[in-house]
Design a protein around this motif. Structure first.
Motif, PDB file in Angstrom:
ATOM      1  N   VAL A   1      -2.156   6.744  -9.656  1.00 50.57           N
ATOM      2  CA  VAL A   1      -2.824   6.103  -8.527  1.00 50.57           C
ATOM      3  C   VAL A   1      -3.279   7.226  -7.613  1.00 50.57           C
ATOM      4  CG1 VAL A   1      -2.588   4.537  -6.573  1.00 50.57           C
ATOM      5  CG2 VAL A   1      -1.411   4.034  -8.711  1.00 50.57           C
TER       6      VAL A   1
ATOM      7  N   VAL B   1      -5.408   4.599  -2.402  1.00 50.11           N
ATOM      8  CA  VAL B   1      -5.400   3.168  -2.094  1.00 50.11           C
ATOM      9  C   VAL B   1      -5.991   3.022  -0.699  1.00 50.11           C
ATOM     10  CG1 VAL B   1      -4.011   1.099  -1.807  1.00 50.11           C
ATOM     11  CG2 VAL B   1      -3.301   2.835  -3.449  1.00 50.11           C
TER      12      VAL B   1
ATOM     13  N   LEU C   1      -8.323  -4.490  -1.302  1.00 49.16           N
ATOM     14  CA  LEU C   1      -7.999  -3.088  -1.549  1.00 49.16           C
ATOM     15  C   LEU C   1      -9.021  -2.457  -2.485  1.00 49.16           C
ATOM     16  CD1 LEU C   1      -4.191  -3.437  -2.386  1.00 49.16           C
ATOM     17  CD2 LEU C   1      -5.167  -2.687  -0.222  1.00 49.16           C
TER      18      LEU C   1
ATOM     19  N   LEU D   1       2.392   1.741  -3.497  1.00 48.07           N
ATOM     20  CA  LEU D   1       1.418   2.275  -4.450  1.00 48.07           C
ATOM     21  C   LEU D   1       1.189   3.773  -4.219  1.00 48.07           C
ATOM     22  CD1 LEU D   1      -1.187  -0.622  -4.485  1.00 48.07           C
ATOM     23  CD2 LEU D   1       0.047   0.233  -6.465  1.00 48.07           C
ATOM     24  N   ARG D   2       1.087   4.172  -2.951  1.00 42.45           N
ATOM     25  CA  ARG D   2       0.848   5.584  -2.632  1.00 42.45           C
ATOM     26  C   ARG D   2       2.062   6.452  -2.952  1.00 42.45           C
ATOM     27  NH1 ARG D   2      -2.148   4.553   3.150  1.00 42.45           N
ATOM     28  NH2 ARG D   2      -4.224   4.107   2.292  1.00 42.45           N
TER      29      ARG D   2
ATOM     30  N   ILE E   1      -8.723   0.645  -5.081  1.00 40.39           N
ATOM     31  CA  ILE E   1      -7.724   1.518  -5.689  1.00 40.39           C
ATOM     32  C   ILE E   1      -8.426   2.439  -6.677  1.00 40.39           C
ATOM     33  CG2 ILE E   1      -5.611   1.597  -7.062  1.00 40.39           C
ATOM     34  CD1 ILE E   1      -5.034  -1.262  -6.071  1.00 40.39           C
TER      35      ILE E   1
ATOM     36  N   ILE F   1       0.838  -1.203   0.000  1.00 41.78           N
ATOM     37  CA  ILE F   1       0.000   0.000   0.000  1.00 41.78           C
ATOM     38  C   ILE F   1       0.869   1.248   0.000  1.00 41.78           C
ATOM     39  CG2 ILE F   1      -1.673   1.306   1.374  1.00 41.78           C
ATOM     40  CD1 ILE F   1      -2.808  -1.446   2.263  1.00 41.78           C
TER      41      ILE F   1
END
Length: 177
Positions: A95, A98, A129, A75-76, A131, A72
């Motif tokens: 992105v 998330v 998740l 991704l952030r 997203i 996570i």
């Protein structure tokens, strides 16, 4: 001398059928070369497609991962990911968010009802998740198109990077103005 004889020839030399065939061929040639009609294909005559920003919400259920928090965070931090739609690579999208979703179990109660309660198990190595992705899509009559793939609710999107590759399901598509 008669105009038409008994065999259907004009002045005894040219058949009416031959004359008719020659006239049809001459009209086709004139039609092709002197009146060609509109030039270009139908696709060339259409207006230019419009491109607008879209927001795509996807859900990932039961992703097996040893450390969900680091995935996570990655991704952030990176803020971008590569996507593949219907086995067609699209490219990079943003992105936007998330969100980890709680693991919920349906627990039957003594009175016969069912309650949704948090999963008490630890170290399950699985995460759910939601997203939110963002990018620019071509807007058509059928909806947004990323690359050459239509994007609709239920479309599977594969997210990939150098350390992960997993599938998600589209649950919402918003065209932003």
């Amino acid at each position: 001398m008669k105009l038409l004889d008994s065999k259907g020839r004009i002045f005894g030399t040219i058949s009416i059928l031959d004359l008719g065939a020659a006239l049809v061929i001459a009209m086709v040639v004139v039609g092709i070369f002197f009146f060609p009609g509109t030039s270009g294909s139908v696709a060339q005559n259409q207006l230019a497609p419009t491109t607008k920003p879209v927001e795509i919400r996807t859900i990932v259920r039961g992703l097996s991962v040893l450390d969900p928090d680091s995935l996570i965070a990655r991704l952030r931090e990176k803020g971008k990911t590569n996507i593949v739609i219907r086995n067609q690579p699209y490219g990079t999208v943003d992105v936007k968010s998330v969100e980890p979703l709680p693991r919920i179990l349906a627990i039957p109660q003594p009175d016969g009802s069912v309650k949704a309660l948090p999963d008490p198990r630890d170290n399950f190595y699985s995460v759910n998740l939601m997203i939110t992705l963002g990018g620019n899509a071509t807007i058509t009559d059928d909806g947004p198109v990323l690359g050459n793939s239509k994007l609709k609710i239920g479309t599977l999107i594969e997210l990939e990077d150098d350390t992960y590759n997993f599938n998600s399901s589209t649950i919402d598509v918003k065209i932003l103005d």
